[in-house]
Scaffold this motif. Structure first.
Motif, mmCIF file in Angstrom:
data_model
loop_
_atom_site.group_PDB
_atom_site.id
_atom_site.type_symbol
_atom_site.label_atom_id
_atom_site.label_comp_id
_atom_site.label_asym_id
_atom_site.label_seq_id
_atom_site.Cartn_x
_atom_site.Cartn_y
_atom_site.Cartn_z
ATOM 1 N N SER A 23 0.852 -1.178 0.000
ATOM 2 C CA SER A 23 0.000 0.000 0.000
ATOM 3 C C SER A 23 0.892 1.233 0.000
ATOM 4 C CB SER A 23 -0.885 -0.007 1.241
ATOM 5 O OG SER A 23 -1.573 1.211 1.353
ATOM 6 N N ILE A 24 0.398 2.326 -0.535
ATOM 7 C CA ILE A 24 1.216 3.547 -0.549
ATOM 8 C C ILE A 24 0.998 4.394 0.693
ATOM 9 C CG2 ILE A 24 1.462 3.650 -3.036
ATOM 10 C CD1 ILE A 24 -0.704 5.793 -3.082
ATOM 11 N N THR A 25 0.188 3.941 1.614
ATOM 12 C CA THR A 25 -0.035 4.690 2.853
ATOM 13 C C THR A 25 0.712 4.020 3.991
ATOM 14 O OG1 THR A 25 -2.061 3.452 3.288
ATOM 15 C CG2 THR A 25 -2.294 5.547 2.137
ATOM 16 N N ASP A 26 1.724 4.705 4.484
ATOM 17 C CA ASP A 26 2.445 4.275 5.676
ATOM 18 C C ASP A 26 3.002 5.509 6.369
ATOM 19 O OD1 ASP A 26 4.640 5.012 4.195
ATOM 20 O OD2 ASP A 26 5.457 3.012 3.959
ATOM 21 N N ASP A 27 3.869 5.334 7.341
ATOM 22 C CA ASP A 27 4.378 6.461 8.121
ATOM 23 C C ASP A 27 5.180 7.461 7.293
ATOM 24 O OD1 ASP A 27 3.201 5.383 10.337
ATOM 25 O OD2 ASP A 27 5.028 4.392 11.045
ATOM 26 N N ARG A 28 5.867 6.988 6.266
ATOM 27 C CA ARG A 28 6.698 7.873 5.449
ATOM 28 C C ARG A 28 5.960 8.447 4.248
ATOM 29 N NH1 ARG A 28 11.216 3.738 4.184
ATOM 30 N NH2 ARG A 28 9.320 2.582 3.957
ATOM 31 N N SER A 29 4.720 8.075 4.072
ATOM 32 C CA SER A 29 4.007 8.471 2.860
ATOM 33 C C SER A 29 3.804 9.982 2.753
ATOM 34 C CB SER A 29 2.667 7.748 2.761
ATOM 35 O OG SER A 29 1.808 8.158 3.800
ATOM 36 N N SER A 30 3.665 10.692 3.877
ATOM 37 C CA SER A 30 3.438 12.130 3.780
ATOM 38 C C SER A 30 4.665 12.858 3.241
ATOM 39 C CB SER A 30 3.008 12.705 5.125
ATOM 40 O OG SER A 30 4.016 12.495 6.084
ATOM 41 N N LEU A 31 5.854 12.489 3.686
ATOM 42 C CA LEU A 31 7.073 13.125 3.154
ATOM 43 C C LEU A 31 7.292 12.739 1.695
ATOM 44 C CD1 LEU A 31 9.746 13.027 5.997
ATOM 45 C CD2 LEU A 31 8.699 14.996 4.911
ATOM 46 N N LEU A 32 7.097 11.474 1.385
ATOM 47 C CA LEU A 32 7.250 11.045 -0.003
ATOM 48 C C LEU A 32 6.191 11.688 -0.891
ATOM 49 C CD1 LEU A 32 8.064 7.243 0.390
ATOM 50 C CD2 LEU A 32 9.565 9.039 -0.500
ATOM 51 N N GLY A 33 4.985 11.795 -0.371
ATOM 52 C CA GLY A 33 3.913 12.431 -1.128
ATOM 53 C C GLY A 33 4.190 13.898 -1.403
ATOM 54 N N LEU A 34 4.718 14.588 -0.396
ATOM 55 C CA LEU A 34 5.060 15.997 -0.572
ATOM 56 C C LEU A 34 6.181 16.165 -1.595
ATOM 57 C CD1 LEU A 34 4.509 18.893 0.360
ATOM 58 C CD2 LEU A 34 6.206 18.540 2.161
ATOM 59 N N ALA A 35 7.194 15.314 -1.521
ATOM 60 C CA ALA A 35 8.292 15.373 -2.491
ATOM 61 C C ALA A 35 7.792 15.050 -3.897
ATOM 62 C CB ALA A 35 9.407 14.410 -2.089
ATOM 63 N N ALA A 36 6.940 14.033 -3.999
ATOM 64 C CA ALA A 36 6.395 13.658 -5.309
ATOM 65 C C ALA A 36 5.532 14.783 -5.876
ATOM 66 C CB ALA A 36 5.584 12.369 -5.194
ATOM 67 N N PHE A 37 4.750 15.440 -5.011
ATOM 68 C CA PHE A 37 3.914 16.559 -5.468
ATOM 69 C C PHE A 37 4.790 17.706 -5.969
ATOM 70 C CE2 PHE A 37 1.479 20.469 -4.834
ATOM 71 C CZ PHE A 37 0.355 20.164 -5.586
ATOM 72 N N ALA A 38 5.861 18.019 -5.236
ATOM 73 C CA ALA A 38 6.765 19.103 -5.646
ATOM 74 C C ALA A 38 7.421 18.781 -6.994
ATOM 75 C CB ALA A 38 7.816 19.346 -4.576
#
Length: 175
Positions: free
Chosen positions: A52-67
């Motif tokens: 799954s793409i939702t885990d503890d690190r997903s918010s930082l990875l998501g922010l980097a991917a969005f940027a």
């Protein structure tokens, strides 16, 4: 009585309202396409693996991917056509300050410096309102400007505004 021709705005510096409208369209597209991409990727990942793409690190990875996505959207659009989808819908184009098409290096610098215009409560964007050529901080750094450009079609001012400007020009003393 014949009406004077309407004045063209093509090639003139774009104002704050049209630039804000283009930015809003681009912001919605960036966020919407990113959300669809993440949802699609998450669906495919869950379908074909047990991950799954939702885990503890997903918010930082998501922010980097969005940027990275936002940078890529703006950079690639400007490098290829000189406008993003939002700028295209608003009839705007990014050009170098001498009016020529910007190169890849110029577009890269403009896109990279854009966050500095937004930082500190958007002071870099306020220059659009107060600067004569309506250039933001990132435009000044990259030596670019945003102009009205509808391609082959001429963008014209509304009739009453054209009439007013034509009267003002005819009333002014000739030098």
């Amino acid at each position: 009585m014949t009406r004077p021709a309407r004045r063209s705005v093509s090639g003139h510096y774009a104002g704050a309202i049209s630039r804000a409208a283009a930015a809003a369209i681009d912001g919605l597209l960036i966020a919407g396409l990113y959300t669809l991409g993440v949802a699609g990727f998450g669906f495919l990942l869950a379908t074909f693996t047990s991950m799954s793409i939702t885990d503890d690190r997903s918010s930082l990875l998501g922010l980097a991917a969005f940027a990275i996505w936002a940078f890529s959207y703006v950079f690639i659009s400007l490098a290829i056509t000189g406008r993003t989808i939002g700028k295209g819908l608003a009839g705007l184009r990014v050009v170098r300050s001498d009016g020529t098409a910007p190169g890849v290096r110029t577009v890269f610098v403009r896109t990279l410096v854009f966050p500095l215009s937004v930082m500190f409560f958007g002071i870099g964007l306020l220059l659009i309102v107060f600067q004569r050529e309506h250039r933001a901080f990132h435009d000044l750094i990259a030596k670019t400007c945003v102009v009205y450009d509808w391609g082959d079609r001429s963008a014209e001012m509304p009739g009453p505004l054209s009439d007013f400007l034509n009267r003002a020009q005819s009333d002014s003393p000739q030098r």
